[in-house]
Design a protein around this motif. Structure first.
Motif, mmCIF file in Angstrom:
data_model
loop_
_atom_site.group_PDB
_atom_site.id
_atom_site.type_symbol
_atom_site.label_atom_id
_atom_site.label_comp_id
_atom_site.label_asym_id
_atom_site.label_seq_id
_atom_site.Cartn_x
_atom_site.Cartn_y
_atom_site.Cartn_z
ATOM 1 N N ALA A 282 0.875 -1.208 -0.030
ATOM 2 C CA ALA A 282 0.019 -0.098 -0.108
ATOM 3 C C ALA A 282 0.853 1.279 0.204
ATOM 4 O O ALA A 282 0.485 2.280 -0.766
ATOM 5 C CB ALA A 282 -0.853 0.069 1.271
ATOM 6 N N LEU A 283 2.059 1.233 0.690
ATOM 7 C CA LEU A 283 2.948 2.309 0.654
ATOM 8 C C LEU A 283 4.375 1.720 0.507
ATOM 9 O O LEU A 283 4.859 1.645 1.621
ATOM 10 C CB LEU A 283 2.660 3.172 2.215
ATOM 11 N N VAL B 247 9.157 4.965 -3.908
ATOM 12 C CA VAL B 247 8.291 5.577 -4.959
ATOM 13 C C VAL B 247 8.528 6.666 -5.805
ATOM 14 O O VAL B 247 9.538 6.976 -5.788
ATOM 15 C CB VAL B 247 6.819 6.020 -3.971
ATOM 16 N N THR C 2 1.836 5.616 -4.432
ATOM 17 C CA THR C 2 1.351 4.064 -4.195
ATOM 18 C C THR C 2 1.914 3.136 -5.172
ATOM 19 O O THR C 2 1.453 1.935 -5.245
ATOM 20 C CB THR C 2 -0.173 3.952 -4.176
ATOM 21 N N ASN C 3 2.712 3.691 -6.207
ATOM 22 C CA ASN C 3 3.465 2.852 -7.320
ATOM 23 C C ASN C 3 5.020 2.550 -6.664
ATOM 24 O O ASN C 3 5.445 3.757 -6.770
ATOM 25 C CB ASN C 3 3.411 3.510 -8.628
ATOM 26 N N SER D 171 4.382 -2.723 -6.626
ATOM 27 C CA SER D 171 2.946 -2.604 -6.466
ATOM 28 C C SER D 171 2.591 -1.242 -7.399
ATOM 29 O O SER D 171 3.449 -0.501 -7.612
ATOM 30 C CB SER D 171 2.490 -2.243 -5.235
ATOM 31 N N GLY E 50 -1.122 0.819 -4.882
ATOM 32 C CA GLY E 50 -1.105 0.348 -3.771
ATOM 33 C C GLY E 50 -1.268 -1.014 -3.593
ATOM 34 O O GLY E 50 -1.731 -1.592 -2.369
#
Length: 198
Positions: A148-149, A153, A159-160, A173, A176
């Protein structure tokens, strides 16, 4: 020797006072040192009481915002380096340089730069913000994060990214949600968290 500057100011050493500055070091100086030259050098030997923090230089200004209008920048430390063109070859040019840091036995953590806390209260809060290109030649360590976090990033997609999952696997991810997993054996799972089949 001791230099004491008292009163509200403005004060100046080496030049005329400037009402923008409480204390101003100015003027021209021709340095004769063979290794190091500086406009100001702070090199005290400090022997503190046990249990207190030790700082070679401590900045703790109280900066008062205006009642209205806009402050483009508020900062405790501002570095504005100007170089007069010459014929010398410069090996390294830096706004801030951190040289030798040798920790003594018993030191738990040693850091060239340590940021204790991320700022709060702004629209966007960052512990470190670099608008230019960064070159990191050593190992970069980031927090594990979660799907999710993620720990690593992008500026426009919080959230990616990448994260370290339980069992020491590498996860990717988007939005998220975990989309891809590489386990400790190098097995890749896409669209599933099960690396035992497929």
């Amino acid at each position: 020797d001791q230099l004491i500057v008292s009163g509200a100011g403005p004060h100046a050493i080496g030049g005329a006072t400037d009402t923008r500055f409480q204390a101003l070091f100015a003027g021209s100086y021709t340095a004769s040192g063979a290794v190091l030259a500086a406009g100001m050098r702070i090199a005290p030997t400090i022997t503190p009481s046990v249990g207190v923090d030790i700082y070679g230089l401590s900045l703790g200004p109280t900066l008062v915002e205006a009642a209205s209008g806009i402050h483009p920048v508020i900062a405790a430390l501002d570095v504005d380096l100007a170089i007069t063109a010459g014929v010398a070859t410069v090996t390294d040019l830096a706004g801030i340089r951190i040289r030798a840091l040798t920790a003594q036995t018993g030191t738990t953590n040693a850091s060239g730069i340590k940021i204790d806390a991320t700022p709060t209260g702004a629209t966007t809060n960052r512990g470190l913000w670099n608008l230019g290109t960064s070159t990191l030649e050593g190992q970069v360590t980031v927090g594990d994060g979660t799907a999710a976090l993620p720990g690593l990033v992008f500026v426009s997609g919080g959230t990616n990214g990448l994260f370290r999952g339980g069992g020491n696997y590498l996860g990717f991810s988007t939005a998220g949600v975990e989309r891809l997993q590489i386990d400790v054996f190098g097995v890749v799972a896409i669209g599933t968290t099960d690396t035992t089949t497929g």
